[in-house]
Scaffold this motif. Sequence first.
Motif, PDB file in Angstrom:
ATOM      1  N   THR A  52       8.405 -33.790 -11.129  1.00 59.70           N
ATOM      2  CA  THR A  52       9.359 -32.720 -11.445  1.00 59.70           C
ATOM      3  C   THR A  52      10.623 -32.828 -10.587  1.00 59.70           C
ATOM      4  O   THR A  52      11.738 -32.623 -11.087  1.00 59.70           O
ATOM      5  N   LEU A  53      10.462 -33.159  -9.318  1.00 57.45           N
ATOM      6  CA  LEU A  53      11.623 -33.332  -8.442  1.00 57.45           C
ATOM      7  C   LEU A  53      12.343 -34.646  -8.732  1.00 57.45           C
ATOM      8  O   LEU A  53      13.577 -34.711  -8.727  1.00 57.45           O
ATOM      9  N   LEU A  54      11.576 -35.687  -8.998  1.00 56.99           N
ATOM     10  CA  LEU A  54      12.170 -36.980  -9.322  1.00 56.99           C
ATOM     11  C   LEU A  54      13.028 -36.894 -10.584  1.00 56.99           C
ATOM     12  O   LEU A  54      14.081 -37.528 -10.681  1.00 56.99           O
ATOM     13  N   THR A  55      12.576 -36.100 -11.541  1.00 61.74           N
ATOM     14  CA  THR A  55      13.325 -35.924 -12.787  1.00 61.74           C
ATOM     15  C   THR A  55      14.698 -35.306 -12.513  1.00 61.74           C
ATOM     16  O   THR A  55      15.712 -35.719 -13.096  1.00 61.74           O
ATOM     17  N   ILE A  56      14.732 -34.311 -11.614  1.00 59.88           N
ATOM     18  CA  ILE A  56      16.010 -33.685 -11.259  1.00 59.88           C
ATOM     19  C   ILE A  56      16.927 -34.692 -10.567  1.00 59.88           C
ATOM     20  O   ILE A  56      18.123 -34.797 -10.882  1.00 59.88           O
ATOM     21  N   LEU A  57      16.373 -35.457  -9.639  1.00 62.40           N
ATOM     22  CA  LEU A  57      17.177 -36.460  -8.943  1.00 62.40           C
ATOM     23  C   LEU A  57      17.693 -37.522  -9.913  1.00 62.40           C
ATOM     24  O   LEU A  57      18.863 -37.928  -9.851  1.00 62.40           O
ATOM     25  N   ASP A  58      16.828 -37.970 -10.827  1.00 55.05           N
ATOM     26  CA  ASP A  58      17.235 -38.959 -11.826  1.00 55.05           C
ATOM     27  C   ASP A  58      18.378 -38.435 -12.683  1.00 55.05           C
ATOM     28  O   ASP A  58      19.345 -39.152 -12.974  1.00 55.05           O
ATOM     29  N   LYS A  59      18.269 -37.175 -13.094  1.00 62.30           N
ATOM     30  CA  LYS A  59      19.294 -36.570 -13.950  1.00 62.30           C
ATOM     31  C   LYS A  59      20.654 -36.573 -13.266  1.00 62.30           C
ATOM     32  O   LYS A  59      21.666 -36.965 -13.861  1.00 62.30           O
ATOM     33  N   HIS A  60      20.674 -36.171 -12.022  1.00 64.53           N
ATOM     34  CA  HIS A  60      21.952 -36.088 -11.312  1.00 64.53           C
ATOM     35  C   HIS A  60      22.490 -37.467 -10.944  1.00 64.53           C
ATOM     36  O   HIS A  60      23.703 -37.676 -10.920  1.00 64.53           O
ATOM     37  N   GLU A  61      21.597 -38.388 -10.695  1.00 64.97           N
ATOM     38  CA  GLU A  61      22.033 -39.751 -10.390  1.00 64.97           C
ATOM     39  C   GLU A  61      22.690 -40.407 -11.605  1.00 64.97           C
ATOM     40  O   GLU A  61      23.692 -41.115 -11.484  1.00 64.97           O
ATOM     41  N   LEU A  62      22.142 -40.128 -12.788  1.00 64.60           N
ATOM     42  CA  LEU A  62      22.649 -40.740 -14.012  1.00 64.60           C
ATOM     43  C   LEU A  62      23.916 -40.071 -14.533  1.00 64.60           C
ATOM     44  O   LEU A  62      24.659 -40.664 -15.314  1.00 64.60           O
ATOM     45  N   ASN A  63      24.152 -38.826 -14.086  1.00 61.36           N
ATOM     46  CA  ASN A  63      25.265 -38.063 -14.650  1.00 61.36           C
ATOM     47  C   ASN A  63      26.332 -37.744 -13.612  1.00 61.36           C
ATOM     48  O   ASN A  63      26.811 -36.613 -13.516  1.00 61.36           O
ATOM     49  N   THR A  64      26.707 -38.737 -12.829  1.00 58.90           N
ATOM     50  CA  THR A  64      27.783 -38.538 -11.874  1.00 58.90           C
ATOM     51  C   THR A  64      28.474 -39.862 -11.576  1.00 58.90           C
ATOM     52  O   THR A  64      27.851 -40.934 -11.644  1.00 58.90           O
ATOM     53  N   SER A  65      29.753 -39.759 -11.250  1.00 57.66           N
ATOM     54  CA  SER A  65      30.500 -40.948 -10.817  1.00 57.66           C
ATOM     55  C   SER A  65      30.449 -41.090  -9.294  1.00 57.66           C
ATOM     56  O   SER A  65      30.913 -42.081  -8.741  1.00 57.66           O
ATOM     57  N   ILE A  66      29.877 -40.086  -8.640  1.00 55.33           N
ATOM     58  CA  ILE A  66      29.730 -40.124  -7.181  1.00 55.33           C
ATOM     59  C   ILE A  66      28.626 -41.117  -6.824  1.00 55.33           C
ATOM     60  O   ILE A  66      27.605 -41.205  -7.507  1.00 55.33           O
ATOM     61  N   SER A  67      28.832 -41.872  -5.761  1.00 52.70           N
ATOM     62  CA  SER A  67      27.772 -42.762  -5.273  1.00 52.70           C
ATOM     63  C   SER A  67      26.561 -41.920  -4.886  1.00 52.70           C
ATOM     64  O   SER A  67      26.641 -41.059  -4.011  1.00 52.70           O
ATOM     65  N   PHE A  68      25.460 -42.145  -5.569  1.00 55.21           N
ATOM     66  CA  PHE A  68      24.255 -41.330  -5.410  1.00 55.21           C
ATOM     67  C   PHE A  68      23.174 -42.229  -4.803  1.00 55.21           C
ATOM     68  O   PHE A  68      22.540 -43.031  -5.496  1.00 55.21           O
ATOM     69  N   VAL A  69      22.992 -42.112  -3.493  1.00 52.44           N
ATOM     70  CA  VAL A  69      22.093 -43.006  -2.767  1.00 52.44           C
ATOM     71  C   VAL A  69      20.793 -42.283  -2.440  1.00 52.44           C
ATOM     72  O   VAL A  69      20.812 -41.173  -1.907  1.00 52.44           O
ATOM     73  N   ARG A  70      19.668 -42.936  -2.759  1.00 52.63           N
ATOM     74  CA  ARG A  70      18.351 -42.350  -2.484  1.00 52.63           C
ATOM     75  C   ARG A  70      17.570 -43.269  -1.552  1.00 52.63           C
ATOM     76  O   ARG A  70      17.341 -44.428  -1.868  1.00 52.63           O
ATOM     77  N   ILE A  71      17.158 -42.717  -0.432  1.00 48.88           N
ATOM     78  CA  ILE A  71      16.336 -43.465   0.519  1.00 48.88           C
ATOM     79  C   ILE A  71      14.927 -42.882   0.467  1.00 48.88           C
ATOM     80  O   ILE A  71      14.722 -41.701   0.751  1.00 48.88           O
ATOM     81  N   LYS A  72      13.983 -43.714   0.073  1.00 50.87           N
ATOM     82  CA  LYS A  72      12.621 -43.240  -0.151  1.00 50.87           C
ATOM     83  C   LYS A  72      11.731 -43.593   1.042  1.00 50.87           C
ATOM     84  O   LYS A  72      11.505 -44.764   1.332  1.00 50.87           O
ATOM     85  N   LEU A  73      11.245 -42.547   1.724  1.00 51.80           N
ATOM     86  CA  LEU A  73      10.334 -42.742   2.842  1.00 51.80           C
ATOM     87  C   LEU A  73       8.903 -42.717   2.318  1.00 51.80           C
ATOM     88  O   LEU A  73       8.539 -41.831   1.536  1.00 51.80           O
ATOM     89  N   ARG A  74       8.101 -43.651   2.727  1.00 55.08           N
ATOM     90  CA  ARG A  74       6.743 -43.781   2.190  1.00 55.08           C
ATOM     91  C   ARG A  74       5.865 -42.589   2.556  1.00 55.08           C
ATOM     92  O   ARG A  74       5.001 -42.175   1.791  1.00 55.08           O
ATOM     93  N   THR A  75       6.068 -42.045   3.759  1.00 54.52           N
ATOM     94  CA  THR A  75       5.306 -40.872   4.198  1.00 54.52           C
ATOM     95  C   THR A  75       6.268 -39.829   4.730  1.00 54.52           C
ATOM     96  O   THR A  75       7.391 -40.138   5.130  1.00 54.52           O
ATOM     97  N   ASN A  76       5.826 -38.588   4.744  1.00 54.15           N
ATOM     98  CA  ASN A  76       6.655 -37.497   5.247  1.00 54.15           C
ATOM     99  C   ASN A  76       6.932 -37.680   6.741  1.00 54.15           C
ATOM    100  O   ASN A  76       6.015 -37.830   7.541  1.00 54.15           O
ATOM    101  N   GLN A  77       8.215 -37.666   7.104  1.00 57.33           N
ATOM    102  CA  GLN A  77       8.626 -37.893   8.486  1.00 57.33           C
ATOM    103  C   GLN A  77       9.029 -36.620   9.209  1.00 57.33           C
ATOM    104  O   GLN A  77       9.216 -36.623  10.420  1.00 57.33           O
ATOM    105  N   GLY A  78       9.186 -35.523   8.473  1.00 58.94           N
ATOM    106  CA  GLY A  78       9.702 -34.301   9.073  1.00 58.94           C
ATOM    107  C   GLY A  78      11.220 -34.272   8.993  1.00 58.94           C
ATOM    108  O   GLY A  78      11.880 -35.316   8.918  1.00 58.94           O
ATOM    109  N   LEU A  79      11.774 -33.064   9.016  1.00 59.82           N
ATOM    110  CA  LEU A  79      13.210 -32.909   8.776  1.00 59.82           C
ATOM    111  C   LEU A  79      14.064 -33.663   9.792  1.00 59.82           C
ATOM    112  O   LEU A  79      15.016 -34.351   9.427  1.00 59.82           O
ATOM    113  N   GLY A  80      13.736 -33.537  11.073  1.00 59.21           N
ATOM    114  CA  GLY A  80      14.549 -34.190  12.094  1.00 59.21           C
ATOM    115  C   GLY A  80      14.609 -35.687  11.916  1.00 59.21           C
ATOM    116  O   GLY A  80      15.688 -36.294  11.961  1.00 59.21           O
TER     117      GLY A  80
END
Length: 277
Positions: A52-80
């Motif tokens: 559900t979240l990936l779908t939102i990210l995909d939608k915005h990535e496909l529908n913008t001229s702004i450089s949309f960079v996604r860095i995928k962390l394999r495990t949760n690292q915490g906000l900091g």
Amino acid sequence: MVSNELPPFTVLLSVYKSEKPQYLDQALQSIKDQSVIPNEILIIEDGKLPQTLLTILDKHELNTSISFVRIKLRTNQGLGNALSIGVKKAKNNLIARMDTDDISVKDRFEVQLAEFQIDDSLVLVGGQIDEFNNNPQNIISHKWVPSKEKEIENFIKYRNPFNHPTVMFKKNIILKVGNYIEVKGFEDYFLWSRIIANKYKTANLDKVLVHMRVGDGMYSRRGGISYFYRYILLRSKLRKLSIVNTMEMVSGDLLMLMNIILPTKIRKFVYKNFLRK
């Protein structure tokens, strides 16, 4: 002298699996609707995300001229830790922070960029927030922080002087003072403390920059022994930075102890009636 051409900047967000897709959608749309848009939106996917979240990210990535960079962390690292990675990866020196359930006002980035243009010695510019539950039009409170540098230096002794989702800062200085460090719940507070301890110039605008989504869970998170322990740890770090002296450190600790032993309903009353406008 202010240049007519505003500098490029990155908007940095960290996405976690439990966030709501509709809130993320609204947050990203508010970036695209700005009077001045970034040339990079940098998303840290902090651990595996539901479709559900990936779908939102995909939608915005496909529908913008702004450089949309996604860095995928394999495990949760915490906000900091996630934001630390994001700061290092950002391609611009100016970075705007935003949370994935908040909404930036339409001229937020424009007014912040103008401040950096006016005063090149500024390292960080934040602003004020309106708080809402479900409808952004139904504001329930205002979280105001001091605007002048001296007021910020006094305020930080006891409370966080910047609304984290509103800040825009310079990457090179953030890296110079050590970047975000994982201190759960206080990553931003600790970072601002190191900026101020190193005598860099900061400011807050007397203007609402972000509509911030809040709920009763915010008040329960500000209680309990684990929260108090993390706060004590932060206060000891502030003492080492000479942000507070020993008396100020102890008095702040005692005030927080009183806060955490309050029932959530009373804590909510105190926050809404004394720590908000």
